[in-house]
Motif scaffolding. Structure first.
Motif, PDB file in Angstrom:
ATOM      1  N   SER A  44     -19.508 -24.444 -13.399  1.00  0.00           N
ATOM      2  CA  SER A  44     -18.646 -25.021 -12.370  1.00  0.00           C
ATOM      3  C   SER A  44     -17.217 -24.510 -12.519  1.00  0.00           C
ATOM      4  O   SER A  44     -16.701 -24.408 -13.625  1.00  0.00           O
ATOM      5  CB  SER A  44     -18.672 -26.543 -12.514  1.00  0.00           C
ATOM      6  N   GLY A  45     -16.621 -24.147 -11.396  1.00  0.00           N
ATOM      7  CA  GLY A  45     -15.217 -23.735 -11.409  1.00  0.00           C
ATOM      8  C   GLY A  45     -14.986 -22.289 -11.782  1.00  0.00           C
ATOM      9  O   GLY A  45     -13.853 -21.868 -11.959  1.00  0.00           O
ATOM     10  N   THR A  49     -17.917 -20.017  -5.419  1.00  0.00           N
ATOM     11  CA  THR A  49     -17.674 -20.394  -4.024  1.00  0.00           C
ATOM     12  C   THR A  49     -16.518 -19.584  -3.452  1.00  0.00           C
ATOM     13  O   THR A  49     -16.571 -19.121  -2.310  1.00  0.00           O
ATOM     14  CB  THR A  49     -17.366 -21.891  -3.934  1.00  0.00           C
ATOM     15  N   THR A  50     -15.493 -19.394  -4.261  1.00  0.00           N
ATOM     16  CA  THR A  50     -14.331 -18.640  -3.791  1.00  0.00           C
ATOM     17  C   THR A  50     -14.738 -17.231  -3.372  1.00  0.00           C
ATOM     18  O   THR A  50     -14.356 -16.752  -2.301  1.00  0.00           O
ATOM     19  CB  THR A  50     -13.266 -18.587  -4.892  1.00  0.00           C
TER      20      THR A  50
HETATM   21  N1  ATP Z   1      -8.425 -24.618  -2.043  1.00  0.00           N
HETATM   22  C1  ATP Z   1      -8.178 -24.586  -3.363  1.00  0.00           C
HETATM   23  N2  ATP Z   1      -6.972 -24.934  -3.840  1.00  0.00           N
HETATM   24  C2  ATP Z   1      -6.705 -24.871  -5.162  1.00  0.00           C
HETATM   25  N3  ATP Z   1      -7.590 -24.496  -6.095  1.00  0.00           N
HETATM   26  C3  ATP Z   1      -8.808 -24.137  -5.690  1.00  0.00           C
HETATM   27  C4  ATP Z   1      -9.176 -24.174  -4.309  1.00  0.00           C
HETATM   28  N4  ATP Z   1     -10.458 -23.767  -4.204  1.00  0.00           N
HETATM   29  C5  ATP Z   1     -10.869 -23.509  -5.455  1.00  0.00           C
HETATM   30  N5  ATP Z   1      -9.894 -23.722  -6.356  1.00  0.00           N
HETATM   31  C6  ATP Z   1      -9.968 -23.515  -7.806  1.00  0.00           C
HETATM   32  O1  ATP Z   1     -10.503 -22.238  -8.032  1.00  0.00           O
HETATM   33  C7  ATP Z   1     -11.426 -22.276  -9.096  1.00  0.00           C
HETATM   34  C8  ATP Z   1     -12.767 -21.736  -8.634  1.00  0.00           C
HETATM   35  O2  ATP Z   1     -13.312 -22.624  -7.695  1.00  0.00           O
HETATM   36  P1  ATP Z   1     -14.713 -22.400  -7.000  1.00  0.00           P
HETATM   37  O3  ATP Z   1     -14.848 -23.422  -5.958  1.00  0.00           O
HETATM   38  O4  ATP Z   1     -14.830 -20.983  -6.567  1.00  0.00           O
HETATM   39  O5  ATP Z   1     -15.703 -22.691  -8.208  1.00  0.00           O
HETATM   40  P2  ATP Z   1     -17.293 -22.643  -8.209  1.00  0.00           P
HETATM   41  O6  ATP Z   1     -17.676 -21.564  -9.145  1.00  0.00           O
HETATM   42  O7  ATP Z   1     -17.834 -22.572  -6.843  1.00  0.00           O
HETATM   43  O8  ATP Z   1     -17.638 -24.039  -8.880  1.00  0.00           O
HETATM   44  P3  ATP Z   1     -18.827 -25.070  -8.543  1.00  0.00           P
HETATM   45  O9  ATP Z   1     -20.043 -24.593  -9.245  1.00  0.00           O
HETATM   46  O10 ATP Z   1     -18.321 -26.339  -9.141  1.00  0.00           O
HETATM   47  O11 ATP Z   1     -18.973 -25.126  -7.064  1.00  0.00           O
HETATM   48  C9  ATP Z   1     -11.484 -23.715  -9.586  1.00  0.00           C
HETATM   49  O12 ATP Z   1     -10.671 -23.820 -10.706  1.00  0.00           O
HETATM   50  C10 ATP Z   1     -10.913 -24.496  -8.442  1.00  0.00           C
HETATM   51  O13 ATP Z   1     -10.239 -25.631  -8.909  1.00  0.00           O
END
Ligand code: ATP
Ligand code: MG
Lengths: 364, 296
Positions: A44-45, A49-50
């Motif tokens: 996670s994180g 998703t980004t």
């Molecule tokens: N809109 C936003 N504003 C600020 N920080 C963000 C935003 N979107 C994501 N982040 C930060 O960027 C990092 C990556 O987030 P992301 O959503 O891509 O993680 P993820 O791998 O999809 O996690 P998960 O498995 O929990 O969905 C995290 O630390 C998150 O807090």
């Protein structure tokens, strides 16, 4: 493999500024090929998703760029990209019927009503919900909504389908079913799937290739077998399956052969190429099921020797914890049943067999 | 029934039930009764003398020969009031929707502040607000003066004491009633649905017309009702900004109880209005019942 469809070139993404600055992606480069089931796996994180949202056009990269079939996507808004998304929450339009949900994307492309309806029927058949066209989403179960979300995203025949943890809301049984279903859909449609999950089993079972991510970086990209058998980083070996880690000194016999000298003086021979610059302390990993045990009396010079500290019986297999001395512990998993003469008791001295190719020297 | 009265919950709501029952139902019934009585010569009514004159005179009047002939005076006032209320509702919607949409796209902390700003006019006395509008709208007033100062020759704005002035005043008064329900429906709208629309190839305009507007429709409808119905009953604004030359239903009713000394007609007009409002509410609820559960 075939052509590259999506190519990320040194993509960076930060959110916020000053003290609140978060680096979600740090210099990510990856190529995704046509007709492949590509999975991004990480905790996670880590930025999965980004990266997906950057490909979909919902976020803009802070640095670097993303190419679709060689053309930079840069400022192209999501509605101009031939890329569709299956959202984690499904995001079905509650005010439209299932059929209208599926034809939405087709209508936006200006496809005639009749053709769009035919295509919707085709999609409903594909996801095996042919009788559900006239319902509204609130009248469907979670798994059915999931399928409709898939049908809706597949209907406009995108070049790439993005799936953000599409199965995480389903229970285990349904999830297994949908894994098979997704794989079938990908093969049948020939569309490139970019799939996000933090479930390693799911990733191994479904993917053609997996990218393992950690805090905004891609550590390793490869086929499931490669990722499992030949992890390049401690994180990868640890995140996927179980692994033993041993720390030792890398020694070079001068003839290009390497070995690891453990703290207690025992030596592990390596067959893996180790880049010239590496020396000093390194970490190696080995999977518990790639190890075997023999009675100490049968051990030879190539075997590590240790004491059995715990024995856990699991039915199909038995897990032994072996103390190598100097705080070095190894977990050995041996199958029970056919021809297995393995039966070692706690406190017994044993020799450990390992094939040299199962030992991986890890990057730090 | 016995169960209900014995339950504790009933006693919790009992004061409210009594209050509403007494202070709402009783005056209403009393007025219904009054509307069916004969008018008194000097105001009031002749108690106990029934007459349907009030309802008949809504559409007919008696000529010198005591024949009934159609008289559209009251109908015209009703039609004018409905027209003006509709115009006001449209103005309020055109101003209110973008406002609500803008607020719903702001960060959470900002939103509450902006909503607070929207409700500020409620805090001032309605008479004061209407007098302020008179000062703004009159010839040589603030708006007229500013236009002239900018070199736009108005030759006198001539807006005050017109239906437009009334509509402007009503729009201003009831705008929060439009903004708040629309904001409420936009705020709980799942942003991912908008992203899904973009994802499927809808540009901004079509995401608005195909996804946002349909999902905000219940809020829009509620806003329209909350503006339209009080507008129909507006009294102060048409009196002041319309200069009394421009009568709306409430002013007509007021005059029947006052100068015209025709209480039954005043009460009857009130009931005709009530009937019309109820009918339009029924049409509304019927229309929105056909929408899927989720979006209501
Ligand atoms: N809109 C936003 N504003 C600020 N920080 C963000 C935003 N979107 C994501 N982040 C930060 O960027 C990092 C990556 O987030 P992301 O959503 O891509 O993680 P993820 O791998 O999809 O996690 P998960 O498995 O929990 O969905 C995290 O630390 C998150 O807090
Ligand atoms: Mg995520």
């Amino acid at each position: 493999m075939s052509e590259v469809v999506i190519s990320a070139k040194s993509v960076g993404k930060t959110f916020g500024s000053g003290v609140d600055k978060v680096t979600a992606l740090d210099d990510v480069s990856v190529d995704i090929f046509q007709n492949e089931f590509f999975t991004m796996l990480g905790p996670s994180g880590c930025g999965k998703t980004t990266l997906l949202r950057l490909i979909g056009g919902f976020e803009q990269a802070t640095s670097g760029q993303i190419l679709l079939e060689g053309k930079a996507l840069n400022d192209l808004p999501p509605y101009k990209r031939p890329i569709n998304t299956v959202f984690q929450s499904y995001a079905l339009f509650p005010h439209l019927t299932v059929r209208q949900n599926i034809t939405f994307g087709l209508e936006m492309q200006g496809i005639a009503r009749k053709q769009a309806d035919d295509r919707a029927e085709e999609m409903l058949e594909l996801v095996r919900l042919a009788q559900y066209g006239d319902r509204v989403p609130s009248q469907l179960s979670g798994g059915q909504q999931q399928r409709i979300a898939l049908a809706r995203a597949l209907a406009p025949a995108p070049k790439v389908l993005l799936l953000d943890e599409p199965l995480s809301a389903l229970d285990l049984k349904l999830r297994k079913e949908m894994q098979v279903e997704l794989k079938r859909l990908q093969t049948e449609t020939g569309i490139t799937f970019v799939f996000v999950t933090h479930d390693q089993e799911e990733a191994l079972a479904m993917s053609d290739r997996i990218a393992v991510m950690k805090s905004g970086e891609i550590l390793q990209v490869g086929a499931p077998r490669e990722i499992y058998e030949a992890p390049t980083h401690r994180f990868v070996a640890d995140f996927i399956g179980d692994s033993n880690f041993l720390v030792g000194n890398l020694v070079d016999d001068g003839a290009g052969k390497h070995a690891i000298k453990l703290g207690g003086g025992q030596v592990i021979e390596l067959t893996q190429e180790v880049s010239g610059q590496r020396s000093g302390e390194v970490t190696v990993s080995v999977r518990p099921e790639r190890l075997g045990l023999v009675a100490e009396s049968k051990a030879n010079a190539n075997h590590l020797v240790g004491t059995v500290s715990t024995v856990i019986y699991f039915g199909t297999d038995t897990t032994y914890q072996i103390d190598l001395g100097n705080d070095a512990l190894l977990t050995v998993r041996m199958q029970n049943g056919s021809g297995a003469k393995a039966d070692f008791a706690q406190g017994e001295r044993v020799g450990i067999t390992m094939s040299p190719d199962s030992i991986r020297v890890l990057a730090d | 029934m016995g169960n209900i009265i014995r339950s504790k919950r009933f006693w919790l709501v009992a004061p409210a039930v009594v209050y509403i029952g007494f202070f709402m139902a009783v005056p209403l019934l009393q007025m219904a009764y009054v509307s069916m009585l004969e008018r008194g010569d000097y105001g009031g009514v002749n108690w106990g003398v029934f007459s349907m004159d009030a309802y008949i005179s809504f559409i007919f009047e008696r000529d010198l020969m005591d024949n009934l002939v159609v008289n559209t005076d009251y109908l015209q006032i009703f039609a004018r009031s409905f027209g003006l209320s509709a115009m006001t509702t449209v103005f309020a919607l055109l101003l209110g929707f973008p406002t609500a949409f803008y607020i719903s796209t702001q960060p959470q902390s900002r939103r509450n502040f902006l909503i607070f700003l929207v409700t500020i006019p409620f805090w001032t006395n309605i008479l004061v607000r209407n007098y302020a509008w008179m000062l703004l709208l009159r010839n040589g007033g603030l708006i007229d003066g500013a236009l002239n100062w900018m070199g736009i020759e108005t030759g006198g704005l001539d807006v005050l004491y017109t239906p437009y002035a009334v509509s402007i005043g009503l729009t201003y008064t009831y705008l929060p009633f439009m903004v708040l329900p629309i904001y409420a429906s936009l705020e709980k709208l799942d942003h991912r649905l908008v992203e899904a629309a973009f994802d499927l190839g809808a540009d901004k305009r079509r995401a608005m017309t195909r996804v946002i507007l349909p999902l905000a429709a219940p809020g829009i409808a509620a806003g329209c009702i909350l503006v339209f119905i009080p507008c129909l009953g507006a009294y102060v604004t048409p009196e002041l900004l319309g200069g009394g030359k421009f009568m709306m239903i409430a002013n007509l009713i007021g005059s029947q109880f006052g100068a015209a000394r025709n209480w039954p007609l005043g009460a009857g007009l009130g009931f005709v209005l009530l009937a019309l409002v109820l009918i339009s509410m029924m049409v509304y609820s019927f229309k929105f019942k056909s929408l899927p559960e989720e979006s209501r």
